[in-house]
Design an enzyme around this catalytic site. Structure first.
Site, PDB file in Angstrom:
ATOM      1  N   TYR A  98     -36.301 -68.161  39.377  1.00  0.00           N
ATOM      2  CA  TYR A  98     -35.406 -66.490  38.329  1.00  0.00           C
ATOM      3  C   TYR A  98     -36.767 -66.621  37.496  1.00  0.00           C
ATOM      4  O   TYR A  98     -37.367 -66.845  36.935  1.00  0.00           O
ATOM      5  CB  TYR A  98     -34.084 -66.824  37.784  1.00  0.00           C
ATOM      6  CG  TYR A  98     -33.747 -65.321  38.036  1.00  0.00           C
ATOM      7  CD1 TYR A  98     -33.917 -64.695  39.630  1.00  0.00           C
ATOM      8  CD2 TYR A  98     -33.168 -64.846  37.026  1.00  0.00           C
ATOM      9  CE1 TYR A  98     -33.830 -63.409  39.339  1.00  0.00           C
ATOM     10  CE2 TYR A  98     -33.153 -63.410  36.969  1.00  0.00           C
ATOM     11  CZ  TYR A  98     -33.116 -62.770  38.391  1.00  0.00           C
ATOM     12  OH  TYR A  98     -32.972 -61.218  38.309  1.00  0.00           O
ATOM     13  N   ARG A 150     -37.053 -50.770  38.768  1.00  0.00           N
ATOM     14  CA  ARG A 150     -37.407 -51.014  37.353  1.00  0.00           C
ATOM     15  C   ARG A 150     -36.708 -52.727  37.372  1.00  0.00           C
ATOM     16  O   ARG A 150     -35.864 -53.532  37.044  1.00  0.00           O
ATOM     17  CB  ARG A 150     -36.397 -50.460  35.813  1.00  0.00           C
ATOM     18  CG  ARG A 150     -36.525 -50.695  34.921  1.00  0.00           C
ATOM     19  CD  ARG A 150     -35.459 -51.971  34.047  1.00  0.00           C
ATOM     20  NE  ARG A 150     -35.036 -52.725  34.882  1.00  0.00           N
ATOM     21  CZ  ARG A 150     -34.735 -53.458  34.580  1.00  0.00           C
ATOM     22  NH1 ARG A 150     -33.157 -52.884  33.859  1.00  0.00           N
ATOM     23  NH2 ARG A 150     -33.906 -54.958  34.994  1.00  0.00           N
ATOM     24  N   LYS A 168     -31.569 -63.615  42.619  1.00  0.00           N
ATOM     25  CA  LYS A 168     -30.281 -63.470  41.991  1.00  0.00           C
ATOM     26  C   LYS A 168     -28.993 -63.966  42.810  1.00  0.00           C
ATOM     27  O   LYS A 168     -28.328 -64.961  42.958  1.00  0.00           O
ATOM     28  CB  LYS A 168     -29.187 -62.234  42.344  1.00  0.00           C
ATOM     29  CG  LYS A 168     -30.323 -61.572  41.015  1.00  0.00           C
ATOM     30  CD  LYS A 168     -29.195 -61.910  39.794  1.00  0.00           C
ATOM     31  CE  LYS A 168     -30.303 -61.126  38.336  1.00  0.00           C
ATOM     32  NZ  LYS A 168     -29.521 -60.954  37.229  1.00  0.00           N
ATOM     33  N   GLU A 239     -28.669 -54.374  41.384  1.00  0.00           N
ATOM     34  CA  GLU A 239     -29.884 -54.503  40.828  1.00  0.00           C
ATOM     35  C   GLU A 239     -31.207 -54.244  40.319  1.00  0.00           C
ATOM     36  O   GLU A 239     -31.987 -53.763  41.413  1.00  0.00           O
ATOM     37  CB  GLU A 239     -30.434 -56.122  41.312  1.00  0.00           C
ATOM     38  CG  GLU A 239     -30.263 -57.309  40.902  1.00  0.00           C
ATOM     39  CD  GLU A 239     -29.495 -57.360  39.316  1.00  0.00           C
ATOM     40  OE1 GLU A 239     -29.055 -58.307  40.178  1.00  0.00           O
ATOM     41  OE2 GLU A 239     -30.097 -57.667  38.189  1.00  0.00           O
ATOM     42  N   ASP A 240     -32.142 -54.489  38.920  1.00  0.00           N
ATOM     43  CA  ASP A 240     -32.968 -53.329  38.127  1.00  0.00           C
ATOM     44  C   ASP A 240     -33.752 -52.115  39.288  1.00  0.00           C
ATOM     45  O   ASP A 240     -34.475 -51.694  39.817  1.00  0.00           O
ATOM     46  CB  ASP A 240     -33.802 -54.419  39.377  1.00  0.00           C
ATOM     47  CG  ASP A 240     -33.854 -56.175  37.979  1.00  0.00           C
ATOM     48  OD1 ASP A 240     -33.288 -55.817  37.162  1.00  0.00           O
ATOM     49  OD2 ASP A 240     -34.722 -56.281  38.097  1.00  0.00           O
ATOM     50  N   ASP A 262     -24.900 -54.521  37.971  1.00  0.00           N
ATOM     51  CA  ASP A 262     -25.529 -56.683  36.745  1.00  0.00           C
ATOM     52  C   ASP A 262     -26.465 -55.809  35.702  1.00  0.00           C
ATOM     53  O   ASP A 262     -25.587 -56.872  34.650  1.00  0.00           O
ATOM     54  CB  ASP A 262     -26.830 -57.529  38.218  1.00  0.00           C
ATOM     55  CG  ASP A 262     -26.624 -58.334  37.064  1.00  0.00           C
ATOM     56  OD1 ASP A 262     -25.729 -59.796  36.890  1.00  0.00           O
ATOM     57  OD2 ASP A 262     -28.113 -58.973  37.195  1.00  0.00           O
ATOM     58  N   ASP A 263     -27.061 -54.720  36.109  1.00  0.00           N
ATOM     59  CA  ASP A 263     -28.363 -54.957  34.719  1.00  0.00           C
ATOM     60  C   ASP A 263     -27.378 -54.012  33.237  1.00  0.00           C
ATOM     61  O   ASP A 263     -27.816 -54.727  32.413  1.00  0.00           O
ATOM     62  CB  ASP A 263     -28.668 -54.051  34.463  1.00  0.00           C
ATOM     63  CG  ASP A 263     -30.256 -54.816  36.146  1.00  0.00           C
ATOM     64  OD1 ASP A 263     -30.803 -55.652  35.922  1.00  0.00           O
ATOM     65  OD2 ASP A 263     -30.017 -53.844  36.363  1.00  0.00           O
ATOM     66  N   ASN A 402     -36.651 -59.672  28.399  1.00  0.00           N
ATOM     67  CA  ASN A 402     -37.610 -61.344  29.413  1.00  0.00           C
ATOM     68  C   ASN A 402     -38.450 -59.790  30.380  1.00  0.00           C
ATOM     69  O   ASN A 402     -38.234 -58.754  30.498  1.00  0.00           O
ATOM     70  CB  ASN A 402     -36.585 -61.720  30.328  1.00  0.00           C
ATOM     71  CG  ASN A 402     -35.787 -60.458  30.783  1.00  0.00           C
ATOM     72  OD1 ASN A 402     -35.843 -60.159  31.409  1.00  0.00           O
ATOM     73  ND2 ASN A 402     -34.019 -61.847  31.577  1.00  0.00           N
TER      74      ASN A 402
HETATM   75  P1  NAD Z   1     -33.749 -49.445  30.451  1.00  0.00           P
HETATM   76  O1  NAD Z   1     -35.054 -49.442  31.066  1.00  0.00           O
HETATM   77  O2  NAD Z   1     -32.433 -49.218  31.542  1.00  0.00           O
HETATM   78  O3  NAD Z   1     -34.032 -49.740  29.041  1.00  0.00           O
HETATM   79  C1  NAD Z   1     -35.133 -49.328  28.099  1.00  0.00           C
HETATM   80  C2  NAD Z   1     -34.741 -48.901  27.221  1.00  0.00           C
HETATM   81  O4  NAD Z   1     -35.517 -48.935  26.443  1.00  0.00           O
HETATM   82  C3  NAD Z   1     -34.542 -47.395  26.941  1.00  0.00           C
HETATM   83  O5  NAD Z   1     -33.494 -46.733  26.698  1.00  0.00           O
HETATM   84  C4  NAD Z   1     -36.331 -46.966  26.312  1.00  0.00           C
HETATM   85  O6  NAD Z   1     -35.784 -45.658  26.066  1.00  0.00           O
HETATM   86  C5  NAD Z   1     -36.162 -48.108  25.307  1.00  0.00           C
HETATM   87  N1  NAD Z   1     -37.554 -47.923  25.115  1.00  0.00           N
HETATM   88  C6  NAD Z   1     -38.898 -48.420  26.203  1.00  0.00           C
HETATM   89  N2  NAD Z   1     -39.326 -48.465  24.876  1.00  0.00           N
HETATM   90  C7  NAD Z   1     -38.909 -48.020  23.310  1.00  0.00           C
HETATM   91  C8  NAD Z   1     -39.593 -48.520  22.144  1.00  0.00           C
HETATM   92  N3  NAD Z   1     -41.245 -48.658  22.147  1.00  0.00           N
HETATM   93  N4  NAD Z   1     -38.743 -48.419  21.188  1.00  0.00           N
HETATM   94  C9  NAD Z   1     -37.723 -48.391  21.570  1.00  0.00           C
HETATM   95  N5  NAD Z   1     -36.776 -48.079  22.449  1.00  0.00           N
HETATM   96  C10 NAD Z   1     -37.878 -48.388  23.305  1.00  0.00           C
HETATM   97  O7  NAD Z   1     -33.404 -51.137  30.611  1.00  0.00           O
HETATM   98  P2  NAD Z   1     -32.673 -52.417  30.784  1.00  0.00           P
HETATM   99  O8  NAD Z   1     -31.699 -52.602  32.074  1.00  0.00           O
HETATM  100  O9  NAD Z   1     -31.770 -51.388  29.460  1.00  0.00           O
HETATM  101  O10 NAD Z   1     -33.477 -53.358  30.143  1.00  0.00           O
HETATM  102  C11 NAD Z   1     -33.959 -53.558  29.187  1.00  0.00           C
HETATM  103  C12 NAD Z   1     -34.789 -54.718  28.853  1.00  0.00           C
HETATM  104  O11 NAD Z   1     -34.100 -55.931  28.592  1.00  0.00           O
HETATM  105  C13 NAD Z   1     -35.811 -55.908  30.049  1.00  0.00           C
HETATM  106  O12 NAD Z   1     -36.791 -56.094  29.956  1.00  0.00           O
HETATM  107  C14 NAD Z   1     -34.733 -56.641  31.183  1.00  0.00           C
HETATM  108  O13 NAD Z   1     -35.229 -57.527  31.475  1.00  0.00           O
HETATM  109  C15 NAD Z   1     -34.460 -57.147  30.015  1.00  0.00           C
HETATM  110  N6  NAD Z   1     -32.467 -57.642  30.176  1.00  0.00           N
HETATM  111  C16 NAD Z   1     -32.088 -58.843  29.981  1.00  0.00           C
HETATM  112  C17 NAD Z   1     -31.249 -59.521  30.151  1.00  0.00           C
HETATM  113  C18 NAD Z   1     -31.004 -60.800  30.458  1.00  0.00           C
HETATM  114  O14 NAD Z   1     -29.640 -60.967  30.845  1.00  0.00           O
HETATM  115  N7  NAD Z   1     -31.055 -61.024  28.860  1.00  0.00           N
HETATM  116  C19 NAD Z   1     -30.228 -58.850  31.273  1.00  0.00           C
HETATM  117  C20 NAD Z   1     -31.131 -57.572  31.264  1.00  0.00           C
HETATM  118  C21 NAD Z   1     -31.726 -57.551  30.833  1.00  0.00           C
END
Ligand code: NAD
Length: 541
Positions: A98, A150, A168, A239-240, A262-263, A402
């Site tokens: 993963y 995404r 997953k 997912e994603d 999940d996200d 990540n």
């Molecule tokens: P998403 O696309 O729904 O959201 C991304 C957000 O970031 C958007 O609101 C966007 O406007 C904002 N953004 C982009 N560029 C920016 C900037 N320069 N300044 C401020 N904000 C900015 O994506 P998501 O599902 O929310 O995931 C975001 C991140 O979190 C990814 O890297 C994902 O891998 C990670 N994530 C980690 C876990 C975990 O278990 N640790 C779980 C889910 C998501």
């Protein structure tokens, strides 16, 4: 022999059937019974010996992507051995099957492709989805589905996103013991807008740009109906998906079928669990904190919504609870005066003058916790960390994006930037950090702590819906597994190697909620743990 679902094939067919193959571990009796004499070398190995041999070869490979391929190839030969390797070596293997390796594997998916796994349903299959799902040879009880728009923080990877549902579902088995025979990874190929992939001769998906609007919605609807028709009790995990679809689809289906995103929801649950641990260290409650999110997408608003739900469950006024959460997106602080805000951001669009960047928002709002979920690598700069350290004796710093390249800061940066005072959690694995003579052990706020146990609990009780209360219960249960010793070394989560135990407890908590809320289709047994354990797959031969 496991699994018990299918009649066993014979001879070579058995050796080429990954669900039943044991390779050189087939016993004398089995070799006679299944026509394997002469098809295997004579020495009989134990599964432990097979595992040691595989691990030796795996460790000789220098490159994580090569290790990913080797693990996939093992899975194609012998699922039980694959899962034994994963389950007995979670800390070492999980980053290979993963995040972070899976991100690279998705980017290179067409180039490293060897054998298909799961099902690909394309927009060209419209009108035939149920018929195609019937090609799947077994009864699916859990589907993880993506449309590849995404993938992690990597954007639109089209059909290459298949690495995610496959990964997953591996975690369902590795972390909770869900039987791999009931898991079905699905990629919906509606095209991709990724020019690099469209021009890549090895890309596995359709050569067309993404379908949108009513055509997209109708396709998703057909898929949902078909999945429910072919696999009536199935849980569908989204997912994603890009956030313009993820929120809509969750709202559309969450009260109609057994589904979750999940996200949005598991991320929320794992982040809440980490926050509860941090609060334990600080001796505060959620209502005492001010949360500033970098990002306003699925993860950020999902976490904020669950923080609010947790406060409301403790009797706090919803408006007050929402006022504790602030979002910064790519345009700056989300404030009431901003026009055209996406629906999910509205609850957190508070009265405030516009602020353009994260550091200025931080200085204006003086948060006690910053949560990075924007996939902007390095966004928690030394200035951001310094400001948090100046504002707080124990600043909460969660860098959850990540893969690793998208992490807002490394563990080392978080601790060094706050004189070792940060209560830190991360989305990618980081090694322990020694600062001022103390060794701090950062742990991943990884949603694999949550969804496998949640799914196991839902399967065990025959859940007909996945509810917010289940994610709250999962967060509480996970936080309760964090020991004083964990907290003392800066770990806000239990070690990943404990996930089987943690998942079983989460499964029990989720089933408990399902029975309480009347969304379990089975009758409640005396002992919920036994019910859950009956559904656990054991990879040992
Ligand atoms: P998403 O696309 O729904 O959201 C991304 C957000 O970031 C958007 O609101 C966007 O406007 C904002 N953004 C982009 N560029 C920016 C900037 N320069 N300044 C401020 N904000 C900015 O994506 P998501 O599902 O929310 O995931 C975001 C991140 O979190 C990814 O890297 C994902 O891998 C990670 N994530 C980690 C876990 C975990 O278990 N640790 C779980 C889910 C998501």
């Amino acid at each position: 022999m496991k699994p018990k679902h299918d009649p066993l094939p014979h001879g070579l067919a058995l050796l080429y059937d990954p669900l039943h193959n044991k390779g050189t571990a087939f016993s004398e009796v089995e070799r006679d019974a299944y026509g394997l004499r002469g098809l295997l070398p004579p020495h009989i190995h134990t599964q432990e010996e097979q595992m040691a041999r595989f691990l030796q070869n795996l460790r000789n490979l220098a490159d994580p992507l090569e290790q990913f391929v080797a693990l996939n190839a093992l899975r194609d030969r012998n699922e039980a051995l694959f899962f034994r390797v994963v389950c007995d070596n979670v800390d070492e293997i999980m980053p290979l099957i993963y995040t972070p390796t899976v991100g690279l594997a998705c980017q290179r998916f067409g180039h490293i492709f060897q054998r298909p796994r799961g099902m690909f349903l394309s927009i060209n299959d419209r009108g035939h989805i149920a018929e195609i799902l019937r090609n799947w040879p077994r009864k699916a009880e859990i589907i993880v589905v993506t449309d590849g728009e995404r993938i992690l923080g990597l954007g639109d990877l089209g059909a290459n996103g298949m690495g995610i549902p496959v990964g997953k579902l591996s975690l369902y088995t590795a972390c909770a013991g869900v039987d791999p025979a009931i898991c079905l990874p699905i990629t919906l190929d509606v095209g991709t807008n990724n020019e690099t992939l469209l021009n890549d001769p090895y890309y596995v998906g359709l050569r067309r740009r993404r379908v949108t609007g009513a055509e997209y919605d109708d396709f998703i609807d057909e898929f949902i109906q078909a999945a429910r028709e072919v696999f009536p009790d199935v849980i569908i995990q989204f997912e994603d998906f890009a956030n313009h679809n993820a929120f809509r689809l969750l709202e559309k289906y969450r009260d109609r079928i057994c589904t979750f995103n999940d996200d949005i929801q598991s991320t929320a649950s794992v982040a809440l669990a980490g926050l509860l641990s941090a609060l334990k260290v600080k001796g505060t409650t959620l209502a005492d904190e001010t949360f500033l999110f970098l990002g306003a997408g699925e993860a950020a608003t999902g976490i904020a919504d669950l923080i609010v739900a947790a406060m409301v469950a403790k009797g706090i006024d919803p408006a007050l609870a929402r006022s504790r959460c602030w979002l910064v997106d790519s345009k700056g602080l989300v404030v009431k005066s901003r026009e055209g805000l996406a629906h999910q951001k509205l609850p957190y669009a508070h009265d405030h003058a516009p602020v353009g960047d994260f550091l200025s928002a931080l200085k204006a709002l003086k948060p006690t916790a910053i949560i990075g979920v924007a996939a902007v690598g390095g966004a928690f700069t030394p200035d951001v960390l310094r400001a948090m350290a100046d504002l707080n004796r124990q600043p909460i710093v969660f860098a959850l994006s990540n893969p690793t390249s998208k992490s807002e800061c490394t563990a080392e940066q978080a601790y060094a930037g706050t004189d070792g005072r940060a209560l830190f959690a991360c989305g990618s694995p980081f090694a322990p950090v020694t600062i001022n003579g103390t060794t701090l052990v950062p742990r991943q706020g990884n949603n694999s702590y949550i969804f496998p146990g949640l799914g196991l609990g839902a399967i065990a009780c025959g859940a007909t819906r996945i509810t917010t209360e289940m994610f709250l219960a999962a967060a509480d249960t996970l936080a309760a597994q964090v020991t004083e010793a964990d907290l003392a070394q800066g770990s806000l989560y239990p070690p990943l190697s404990n996930t089987r135990d943690v998942s079983a407890r989460i499964a029990v908590a989720v089933a408990e909620v399902a029975f309480r809320q009347g969304v379990a289709s089975k009758s409640r047994p005396e002992n919920l743990l036994s019910l859950v354990q009956e559904h656990v797959y054991d990879p040992c031969y």
